[in-house]
Each structure stands twice: as structure tokens, then as C-alpha cells.
Design an enzyme around this catalytic site. Structure first.
Site, mmCIF file in Angstrom:
data_model
loop_
_atom_site.group_PDB
_atom_site.id
_atom_site.type_symbol
_atom_site.label_atom_id
_atom_site.label_comp_id
_atom_site.label_asym_id
_atom_site.label_seq_id
_atom_site.Cartn_x
_atom_site.Cartn_y
_atom_site.Cartn_z
ATOM 1 N N GLU A 136 -5.675 -109.317 -113.122
ATOM 2 C CA GLU A 136 -7.111 -109.618 -113.128
ATOM 3 C C GLU A 136 -7.671 -109.365 -111.729
ATOM 4 N N GLY A 140 -3.380 -110.773 -109.037
ATOM 5 C CA GLY A 140 -2.530 -109.599 -109.147
ATOM 6 C C GLY A 140 -1.067 -109.996 -109.082
ATOM 7 N N TRP A 165 -7.450 -102.815 -113.133
ATOM 8 C CA TRP A 165 -6.428 -101.820 -112.786
ATOM 9 C C TRP A 165 -5.520 -101.520 -113.969
ATOM 10 N N ALA A 245 9.561 -101.955 -117.738
ATOM 11 C CA ALA A 245 8.817 -100.892 -117.052
ATOM 12 C C ALA A 245 9.358 -100.668 -115.639
ATOM 13 N N ARG A 246 9.714 -101.750 -114.962
ATOM 14 C CA ARG A 246 10.253 -101.611 -113.598
ATOM 15 C C ARG A 246 11.559 -100.820 -113.616
ATOM 16 N N LEU A 341 6.376 -79.451 -94.471
ATOM 17 C CA LEU A 341 5.358 -78.486 -94.924
ATOM 18 C C LEU A 341 4.166 -78.420 -93.962
ATOM 19 N N GLU A 366 3.499 -103.012 -110.750
ATOM 20 C CA GLU A 366 4.743 -103.550 -111.323
ATOM 21 C C GLU A 366 5.488 -104.432 -110.330
HETATM 22 P P1 TGC Z 1 8.006 -118.290 -112.551
HETATM 23 O O1 TGC Z 1 7.712 -119.750 -112.568
HETATM 24 O O2 TGC Z 1 9.062 -117.757 -111.656
HETATM 25 O O3 TGC Z 1 8.354 -117.800 -114.040
HETATM 26 C C1 TGC Z 1 7.572 -118.184 -115.150
HETATM 27 C C2 TGC Z 1 8.431 -117.969 -116.392
HETATM 28 O O4 TGC Z 1 8.775 -116.595 -116.512
HETATM 29 C C3 TGC Z 1 10.209 -116.427 -116.409
HETATM 30 N N1 TGC Z 1 10.430 -115.207 -115.619
HETATM 31 C C4 TGC Z 1 10.839 -114.067 -116.170
HETATM 32 N N2 TGC Z 1 11.169 -113.771 -117.429
HETATM 33 C C5 TGC Z 1 11.547 -112.511 -117.679
HETATM 34 N N3 TGC Z 1 11.595 -111.562 -116.714
HETATM 35 C C6 TGC Z 1 11.256 -111.821 -115.436
HETATM 36 N N4 TGC Z 1 11.293 -110.868 -114.506
HETATM 37 C C7 TGC Z 1 10.851 -113.123 -115.108
HETATM 38 N N5 TGC Z 1 10.444 -113.743 -113.974
HETATM 39 C C8 TGC Z 1 10.192 -115.021 -114.297
HETATM 40 C C9 TGC Z 1 10.708 -117.692 -115.754
HETATM 41 O O5 TGC Z 1 12.056 -117.929 -116.095
HETATM 42 C C10 TGC Z 1 9.767 -118.698 -116.346
HETATM 43 O O6 TGC Z 1 10.161 -118.920 -117.679
HETATM 44 P P2 TGC Z 1 10.037 -120.385 -118.388
HETATM 45 O O7 TGC Z 1 10.460 -120.146 -119.794
HETATM 46 O O8 TGC Z 1 10.953 -121.280 -117.603
HETATM 47 O O9 TGC Z 1 8.602 -120.783 -118.233
HETATM 48 O O10 TGC Z 1 6.644 -117.531 -112.312
HETATM 49 P P3 TGC Z 1 5.695 -117.462 -111.043
HETATM 50 O O11 TGC Z 1 4.312 -117.771 -111.494
HETATM 51 O O12 TGC Z 1 6.253 -118.272 -109.899
HETATM 52 O O13 TGC Z 1 5.717 -115.897 -110.683
HETATM 53 C C11 TGC Z 1 6.840 -115.229 -110.322
HETATM 54 C C12 TGC Z 1 6.517 -113.799 -109.857
HETATM 55 C C13 TGC Z 1 5.645 -113.809 -108.603
HETATM 56 C C14 TGC Z 1 7.839 -113.144 -109.521
HETATM 57 C C15 TGC Z 1 5.798 -113.026 -110.967
HETATM 58 O O14 TGC Z 1 4.585 -113.561 -111.247
HETATM 59 C C16 TGC Z 1 5.645 -111.550 -110.661
HETATM 60 O O15 TGC Z 1 6.545 -110.772 -110.974
HETATM 61 N N6 TGC Z 1 4.490 -111.093 -110.081
HETATM 62 C C17 TGC Z 1 4.194 -109.671 -109.948
HETATM 63 C C18 TGC Z 1 3.142 -109.290 -110.974
HETATM 64 C C19 TGC Z 1 3.350 -107.910 -111.510
HETATM 65 O O16 TGC Z 1 4.387 -107.279 -111.368
HETATM 66 N N7 TGC Z 1 2.355 -107.402 -112.198
HETATM 67 C C20 TGC Z 1 2.471 -106.126 -112.867
HETATM 68 C C21 TGC Z 1 1.315 -105.902 -113.795
HETATM 69 S S1 TGC Z 1 1.580 -104.567 -114.930
HETATM 70 C C22 TGC Z 1 1.547 -103.190 -113.999
HETATM 71 O O17 TGC Z 1 1.475 -103.177 -112.823
HETATM 72 C C23 TGC Z 1 1.631 -101.941 -114.788
HETATM 73 S S2 TGC Z 1 1.645 -100.500 -113.860
HETATM 74 C C24 TGC Z 1 1.756 -99.471 -115.170
HETATM 75 C C25 TGC Z 1 2.060 -98.079 -114.853
HETATM 76 O O18 TGC Z 1 3.272 -97.715 -114.818
HETATM 77 O O19 TGC Z 1 1.082 -97.300 -114.776
HETATM 78 P P1 FAD Z 2 -2.419 -108.880 -104.328
HETATM 79 O O1 FAD Z 2 -1.624 -109.709 -105.264
HETATM 80 O O2 FAD Z 2 -3.779 -109.343 -103.958
HETATM 81 O O3 FAD Z 2 -1.556 -108.655 -103.014
HETATM 82 C C1 FAD Z 2 -2.157 -108.228 -101.776
HETATM 83 C C2 FAD Z 2 -1.035 -108.159 -100.720
HETATM 84 O O4 FAD Z 2 -0.510 -109.484 -100.522
HETATM 85 C C3 FAD Z 2 0.157 -107.314 -101.152
HETATM 86 O O5 FAD Z 2 0.695 -106.662 -100.030
HETATM 87 C C4 FAD Z 2 1.146 -108.324 -101.688
HETATM 88 O O6 FAD Z 2 2.496 -107.873 -101.621
HETATM 89 C C5 FAD Z 2 0.902 -109.476 -100.734
HETATM 90 N N1 FAD Z 2 1.307 -110.753 -101.318
HETATM 91 C C6 FAD Z 2 0.822 -111.387 -102.402
HETATM 92 N N2 FAD Z 2 1.462 -112.531 -102.646
HETATM 93 C C7 FAD Z 2 2.396 -112.646 -101.667
HETATM 94 C C8 FAD Z 2 3.400 -113.608 -101.358
HETATM 95 N N3 FAD Z 2 3.591 -114.705 -102.116
HETATM 96 N N4 FAD Z 2 4.177 -113.400 -100.261
HETATM 97 C C9 FAD Z 2 4.012 -112.281 -99.507
HETATM 98 N N5 FAD Z 2 3.094 -111.322 -99.764
HETATM 99 C C10 FAD Z 2 2.299 -111.513 -100.811
HETATM 100 N N6 FAD Z 2 -1.789 -104.108 -113.901
HETATM 101 C C11 FAD Z 2 -1.708 -104.322 -115.256
HETATM 102 O O7 FAD Z 2 -1.707 -105.462 -115.711
HETATM 103 N N7 FAD Z 2 -1.628 -103.281 -116.116
HETATM 104 C C12 FAD Z 2 -1.633 -101.995 -115.710
HETATM 105 O O8 FAD Z 2 -1.539 -101.059 -116.518
HETATM 106 C C13 FAD Z 2 -1.730 -101.723 -114.296
HETATM 107 N N8 FAD Z 2 -1.797 -100.447 -113.848
HETATM 108 C C14 FAD Z 2 -2.041 -100.220 -112.525
HETATM 109 C C15 FAD Z 2 -2.277 -98.914 -112.085
HETATM 110 C C16 FAD Z 2 -2.565 -98.662 -110.743
HETATM 111 C C17 FAD Z 2 -2.875 -97.288 -110.299
HETATM 112 C C18 FAD Z 2 -2.565 -99.733 -109.816
HETATM 113 C C19 FAD Z 2 -2.834 -99.476 -108.359
HETATM 114 C C20 FAD Z 2 -2.334 -101.023 -110.250
HETATM 115 C C21 FAD Z 2 -2.084 -101.283 -111.601
HETATM 116 N N9 FAD Z 2 -1.919 -102.596 -112.067
HETATM 117 C C22 FAD Z 2 -1.811 -102.831 -113.419
HETATM 118 C C23 FAD Z 2 -2.092 -103.720 -111.161
HETATM 119 C C24 FAD Z 2 -0.869 -104.009 -110.281
HETATM 120 O O9 FAD Z 2 0.163 -104.574 -111.007
HETATM 121 C C25 FAD Z 2 -1.340 -104.927 -109.149
HETATM 122 O O10 FAD Z 2 -2.157 -104.148 -108.290
HETATM 123 C C26 FAD Z 2 -0.183 -105.540 -108.367
HETATM 124 O O11 FAD Z 2 0.519 -106.473 -109.169
HETATM 125 C C27 FAD Z 2 -0.639 -106.220 -107.066
HETATM 126 O O12 FAD Z 2 -1.757 -107.017 -107.274
HETATM 127 P P2 FAD Z 2 -3.042 -106.899 -106.296
HETATM 128 O O13 FAD Z 2 -3.373 -105.442 -106.169
HETATM 129 O O14 FAD Z 2 -4.077 -107.808 -106.814
HETATM 130 O O15 FAD Z 2 -2.516 -107.366 -104.883
#
Ligand code: TGC
Ligand code: FAD
Length: 387
Positions: A136, A140, A165, A245-246, A341, A366
Site C-alpha cells: 500500500e 511496503g 506498485w 516468487a522470491r 561498455l 519482494e
Molecule cells: P511476522 O510476525 O514475522 O509473521 C506473521 C505471520 O506470517 C508467518 N510468516 C511467514 N509465512 C510464510 N512465509 C514467510 N516468508 C513468512 N514470514 C512470516 C509467521 O510465521 C506468522 O505466522 P502466524 O501463523 O504465527 O501468524 O510478520 P511481520 O509483520 O513481523 O513481518 C515480517 C516481514 C517484515 C519479514 C514481512 O512482513 C516481509 O517479508 N516484508 C516484506 C514485504 C514484501 O516482500 N512485500 C512484497 C510485495 S509483492 C511484490 O513485491 C511483488 S513484485 C512482483 C514482480 O515480480 O513483479
Molecule cells: P519502504 O518499506 O518504505 O522502505 C524504505 C526503505 O526503508 C528501504 O530501504 C527499506 O529496506 C528500509 N526499511 C524498511 N523497514 C526497515 C527495517 N525494519 N529495518 C531496516 N530498513 C528498513 N507490491 C505488491 O504487492 N505487488 C506487486 O505486484 C508489486 N510489484 C512491484 C513492482 C515494482 C516495479 C516495484 C518497484 C515494487 C512492486 N511492489 C509490489 C512493491 C514492493 O514490494 C515494495 O516496494 C517493497 O516491499 C518495499 O516497500 P516500499 O517501497 O514501500 O519501501
């Protein structure tokens, strides 16, 4: 060499099926995608006409079983496919990552039988496009704070909020949307023509230009109960999709790095300065050797991770290590190739600058590099830096 850079002959261990699939996807990327990608990158468009071909090759939902229209192949093959797609462009791999890991996976894992039977074959063939809404504007890295809400009403749910995003958001037929409810986070299948749902493409990106990214908005959007994913509640639902996905990204970026290395090596052999090919200079050789070393290490990492994933042994932190390491590696390789390059390295007549710019997004999405550092830090120390 079978598959471009393969310094440790890893492809000697491929099965015939694995070799055949790599060759098929590689040929498709070389012959049908690479000739058009620079134009799409300039215009900020995605080549929509190739989507059915991705489906025919089995690149959408690689591991989804045949009974639901998928090819039912291994995670190792899924990784190889992602590597070959990202050799073309991170946007091409993103399309397949989102469709397969972030849309088909949650439907397959958490959907009702009716949802699976209806959506999975359509998504596997590319007849329908999906997107995944977790991020959102204000949440993020910390999706647990999401503001999007789903409130139970007669026959379904009413959604309010926005997602930011979102890859493929404005071209998707269906959005897997994660929203907060009274019983925790739940997933909803929002169809493009639902009243109160809108998607708007984000303009002005300098990275992943050949990929559509959008903002989604929900204003009193009614979603029928049969469009709720019944099999999961809580943040682990969306986070489990991210593991899939990761995993694909960890493989995919190796393809981007291999493309940059190939281009830099060829260029270095042909470009003459001081009456010698620049490949003869020790400093250029050092750059190329670093690339070969780092790419080879990244390849061995994902090959082992792939075998672990197929054996059901890969944990989320194994995936984090590979995503974190390999994306940073690929970005370093792309930047180094760009220096070889030199001026030509900033022109889109060559691939390297496009890969380099794309990888800036891949480093962020991701889970950012920093978030994966903290996931690994938590695993090693037992202490969470998030709470
Ligand atoms: P936390 O309290 O640690 O966990 C909450 C619940 O989730 C479980 N869990 C997992 N389960 C499966 N796989 C994982 N990797 C998991 N990590 C945690 C955990 O066991 C717990 O379960 P339960 O049943 O006990 O409730 O959660 P937290 O709020 O402290 O957050 C942890 C953190 C920061 C690692 C997580 O929020 C995170 O990974 N943040 C990064 C967000 C992110 O990666 N966003 C990606 C959006 S999608 C995208 O970017 C698509 S790009 C697409 C493209 O390829 O174009
Ligand atoms: P923020 O969370 O605001 O982070 C800003 C900076 O602070 C970063 O350097 C981060 O590492 C750092 N930071 C944050 N928290 C901490 C911490 N606890 N400790 C230390 N450093 C911290 N999302 C979807 O849901 N679906 C999609 O299909 C998707 N596609 C995307 C495609 C593109 C091209 C891009 C750029 C993004 C996409 N995303 C999607 C969103 C993406 O997953 C987020 O941008 C990403 O998770 C980071 O969130 P943010 O950009 O809000 O950064």
C-alpha cells in the site's frame, strides 16, 4: 557450453526434460522477445501478444498440476524457466512470477475447488491475466499494517482501500487482494469489472519500463463470498506466496547477470583501444573474472536451493538468502558490465543498461535487500529486529 556461462558444468546434471525446457524458453526469448524488448522499454509497454506463447511453453504456473491446466513440473524447472525469461528482461520474468507464484499459487493453495477449476486453466494459458495486491502507499516493507479493509455483509464483503506498485494491475482480469478483516488478513479475488474497483497505471518509471505497474483503488467494492480465498487467514497467507516468487527471482536474476556478462565479454574482445582489444587489459580481465566467479557461485546456490525446494526442504530463510545474494550479485555484474561498455553502456542499443535499471526494482520488490538481511538476522540470532 550448453547454456551460456556454465563454468562448473552444472548443466551436465540436467535431465533431458530440463535441457529441453531451457532450450525452448531460450530460443523463444532470443527469437521473439529480444528483437522487440528495446522498443517496449522505450515506450513503457509490455508485449501483450507474447502472453499466449508463455502459456503454451508452460511458463505460467510451472508447478501447477495438469488437472488444473498447469504443466505440473518441478521447482527446479520453474527456476530454469525464470532464469531464461530474465535473460531477456526482468519485466518478462516479473510477468511470469506474478501470474504463477502470486496469483495461481494462492488460488491453488488456498482457493476453493470451484475457484481452482475456473481460474487456474485460464491463467495457465494466458487467456486471463492476474495481479497481486499487498503493498500500500504507506505500508511496503511492513504489510502487516495494511489499511485496506474488508467488512462482512450479506452474501459477501465490502472492500475499501488502495494498493500501490502492483505489477500488471491495470491490465489484469483478476486481482488477488489482501485485506484486513475482523479475523485477520484475508485474500479476495477481485474481478476487473467489479463496481468500486479501479486501476491506474503508474507513469514515469525509469526501471522495469517493459512491465506494467499500477495503483489499485477499492471504494465500497462488493466482493461475493465465493471470491474469498477460504483456505487461509493471517499474514502468513500473502507471505507464503512471496516465498514462491522470491525463489523464482533468485534464479531469474542469474539470467540477467549472464546476459550482461555475455555482452561485456563480446564487447571487450572487439573494442580496440591503445591498439589492443580492451579484453587484453588486466583491469578488464579482473572485472570479467569477478563476474564469472559471482555468477557461478549464484548458480550453484540456486541449483542446490531448487533441489531442496523439490524435496520440500527449502525454508523461507533459505529463499531469503538466495534472493538477497543473487539480486545484489546481478546488480553488481550489470554495473561492472556497463563500465566495460563505457559510453555504449548507456545506450539501449545494448542490453546492459536496461538490465541494470531493472535490477534496481528487483532489489526493492519482494522484500528489500535490507528486509532479507533482517529475516536472515532473525534466523541466525533468534532475535526479531521488526518487533
Ligand atoms: P511476522 O510476525 O514475522 O509473521 C506473521 C505471520 O506470517 C508467518 N510468516 C511467514 N509465512 C510464510 N512465509 C514467510 N516468508 C513468512 N514470514 C512470516 C509467521 O510465521 C506468522 O505466522 P502466524 O501463523 O504465527 O501468524 O510478520 P511481520 O509483520 O513481523 O513481518 C515480517 C516481514 C517484515 C519479514 C514481512 O512482513 C516481509 O517479508 N516484508 C516484506 C514485504 C514484501 O516482500 N512485500 C512484497 C510485495 S509483492 C511484490 O513485491 C511483488 S513484485 C512482483 C514482480 O515480480 O513483479
Ligand atoms: P519502504 O518499506 O518504505 O522502505 C524504505 C526503505 O526503508 C528501504 O530501504 C527499506 O529496506 C528500509 N526499511 C524498511 N523497514 C526497515 C527495517 N525494519 N529495518 C531496516 N530498513 C528498513 N507490491 C505488491 O504487492 N505487488 C506487486 O505486484 C508489486 N510489484 C512491484 C513492482 C515494482 C516495479 C516495484 C518497484 C515494487 C512492486 N511492489 C509490489 C512493491 C514492493 O514490494 C515494495 O516496494 C517493497 O516491499 C518495499 O516497500 P516500499 O517501497 O514501500 O519501501
Amino acid at each position: 557450453m550448453f547454456n551460456g556461462l556454465d563454468f562448473y558444468n552444472l548443466s551436465d546434471h540436467f535431465s533431458d526434460e530440463e535441457k529441453m525446457i531451457v532450450q525452448t524458453v531460450r530460443q523463444f526469448v532470443s527469437e521473439q522477445f529480444l528483437p522487440v524488448v528495446a522498443g517496449h522499454h522505450r515506450r513503457g509497454t509490455f508485449p501483450m501478444d507474447i502472453i499466449p506463447r508463455l502459456g503454451e511453453m508452460g511458463a505460467l504456473g510451472v508447478t501447477v498440476p495438469e488437472e488444473y491446466g498447469g504443466p505440473g513440473l518441478s521447482y527446479f524447472i520453474y527456476g530454469l524457466v525464470m532464469q531464461e525469461l530474465e535473460r531477456g528482461d526482468s519485466g518478462l520474468r516479473s510477468f511470469a512470477s506474478v501470474q504463477g507464484s502470486l496469483v495461481m499459487f494462492p488460488i491453488y493453495r488456498y482457493g476453493s475447488e470451484q475457484q481452482k477449476k475456473h481460474w487456474l486453466p485460464l491463467l495457465a494459458s494466458g487467456a486471463r491475466i492476474g495481479c497481486f495486491g499487498l503493498t500500500e502507499p504507506d505500508f511496503g516493507s511492513n504489510p502487516g499494517g495494511m489499511l485496506t479493509r474488508a467488512v462482512k455483509v450479506d452474501g459477501g464483503w465490502v472492500l475499501n482501500g488502495s494498493k500501490m506498485w502492483i505489477t500488471n494491475g491495470s491490465v489484469a482480469d483478476i486481482a488477488v487482494v489482501w485485506a484486513q478483516t475482523e479475523e485477520g488478513v484475508q485474500g479476495f479475488l477481485v474481478e476487473k469489472d467489479f463496481t468500486g474497483f479501479s486501476a491506474k497505471a503508474i507513469e514515469g518509471k525509469f526501471s522495469l519500463r517493459a512491465s506494467i505497474t499500477a495503483e489499485l483503488s477499492f471504494q465500497d467494492c462488493f466482493v461475493p463470498e465465493e471470491n474469498r480465498l477460504p483456505g487461509v487467514k493471517g499474514l502468513r497467507g500473502p507471505l507464503s506466496c512471496l516465498n514462491e516468487a522470491r525463489y523464482g527471482i533468485a534464479w531469474g536474476v542469474v539470467g540477467a547477470a549472464m546476459a550482461c556478462y555475455d555482452e561485456a565479454l563480446n564487447y571487450a574482445k572487439q573494442r580496440i583501444q591503445f591498439d589492443k582489444p580492451i579484453a587484453a587489459f588486466q583491469l578488464t580481465q579482473h572485472k570479467l573474472v569477478e563476474m564469472v566467479s559471482e555468477i557461478t557461485k549464484a548458480q550453484t546456490l540456486v541449483h542446490q536451493l531448487g533441489r531442496m525446494k523439490d524435496a520440500g526442504q527449502a525454508k523461507h530463510f533459505h529463499v531469503s538468502l538466495a534472493k538477497r545474494n543473487n539480486v545484489a550479485m546481478a546488480l553488481d555484474v550489470a554495473r561492472s558490465a556497463r563500465t566495460i561498455l563505457a559510453a555504449n553502456g548507456i545506450s539501449d542499443e545494448y542490453q546492459t543498461i536496461r538490465h541494470m535499471l531493472n535490477l534496481e526494482s528487483v532489489l526493492t520488490y519482494e522484500g528489500t535487500h535490507e528486509i532479507h538481511t533482517l529475516i536472515l538476522g532473525q534466523e541466525i540470532t533468534g532475535e526479531s529486529a521488526f518487533k
